[in-house]
Enzyme design. Structure first.
Site, PDB file in Angstrom:
ATOM      1  N   GLN A  12       0.827  -1.202   0.000  1.00  0.00           N
ATOM      2  CA  GLN A  12       0.000   0.000   0.000  1.00  0.00           C
ATOM      3  C   GLN A  12       0.865   1.257   0.000  1.00  0.00           C
ATOM      4  OE1 GLN A  12      -3.103   0.826  -0.095  1.00  0.00           O
ATOM      5  NE2 GLN A  12      -4.285  -1.035   0.208  1.00  0.00           N
ATOM      6  N   CYS A  13       0.183   2.386  -0.180  1.00  0.00           N
ATOM      7  CA  CYS A  13       0.810   3.689  -0.050  1.00  0.00           C
ATOM      8  C   CYS A  13       1.542   3.765   1.284  1.00  0.00           C
ATOM      9  CB  CYS A  13      -0.272   4.766  -0.102  1.00  0.00           C
ATOM     10  SG  CYS A  13       0.293   6.407   0.330  1.00  0.00           S
ATOM     11  N   PRO A  14       2.761   4.280   1.379  1.00  0.00           N
ATOM     12  CA  PRO A  14       3.533   4.946   0.322  1.00  0.00           C
ATOM     13  C   PRO A  14       4.549   4.030  -0.364  1.00  0.00           C
ATOM     14  CG  PRO A  14       4.636   5.310   2.386  1.00  0.00           C
ATOM     15  CD  PRO A  14       3.473   4.373   2.674  1.00  0.00           C
TER      16      PRO A  14
END
Lengths: 74, 170
Positions: A12-14
């Site tokens: 997932q982000c980041p």
């Protein structure tokens, strides 16, 4: 075929942005890097990062729910 | 060659300084610490010179894991006991909230605060502990994780923020 393939799937982000930035530091100017991600946010984040950093995106496509970005190091 | 032309020439040879980003981490809550570390690492991925200034409860992000009770004074000790483990600013449910959020993070592939902290260090993010908070809470350098920078104060933070293109208080 890109000079370096970076796998950011299921992250997932980041992480996709962190992964592509680590990858780009490992290649030379003019070489290409292919990032594979599943995070839908990378559809906006990777082009934003590439534009800001001045590395053109040569190719971008979706394949089997995975997002591929081919970036050339400036 | 005129002095002006010479100055121009010198300035051309100067390597452009990296853009600066400053984050003030003032909360130890999980839902504040997480975005702090996400933004810090992403700023570094953008080639920025990133500094995180940890103050008040935010300093607890830098606390060495498993450090237990800290401080000399009974009030410092009490505060250290009641501030163990990151809470959620909302829906804490006595620690069940953060547990659920951490588990969900693991399942969804979200890097933990701890992982991001290690990544940040590897990417050269500077981690500044607030000296005043350390004194207030009775925290020593040894109580903080390896690789945290020299403690600093508000003046250093302001000097840095004056030059930074991004400054955030979280």
């Amino acid at each position: 075929m890109a000079d370096l393939t970076v796998d950011a799937r299921n992250l997932q982000c980041p992480m996709p942005v962190l992964k592509i930035s680590q990858g780009i530091s490992q290649i030379e100017s003019g070489q290409t890097l292919e990032l594979i991600a599943t995070d839908r946010g990378s559809l906006s984040d990777i082009p934003a990062w590439a534009k800001d950093m001045g590395h053109p995106i040569k190719e971008q496509f979706e394949q089997e729910g995975e997002f591929h970005f081919v970036v050339e190091k400036s | 060659m005129t002095a002006e032309a010479m100055a121009d020439r010198t300035s051309e040879e100067v390597i452009p300084e990296k853009e600066k980003m400053v984050l003030i981490a003032a909360s130890g809550d999980l839902d504040k610490a997480w975005p702090v570390m996400i933004l810090a690492t992403t700023g570094a991925a953008y080639g920025m010179d990133v500094t995180v200034f940890f103050t008040f409860w935010g300093l607890h992000i830098l606390r060495r894991p498993g450090i237990g009770i800290t401080g000399e004074d009974w009030r410092q000790k009490m505060l250290s006991v009641f501030s163990q483990g990151a809470k959620l600013s909302q829906l804490n449910f006595g620690g069940m909230g953060p547990k659920m959020m951490k588990d969900l993070g693991d399942e969804k592939g979200v890097a933990s605060v701890q992982e991001l902290l290690e990544l940040a260090q590897g990417m050269g993010v500077k981690l500044w502990p607030c000296q005043m908070t350390m004194d207030l809470m009775g925290l020593e350098r040894d109580d903080l994780i390896d690789g945290s920078d020299e403690p600093a104060g508000a003046g250093s933070a302001i000097s840095l923020m004056k030059e930074a293109s991004i400054s955030l208080f979280i």
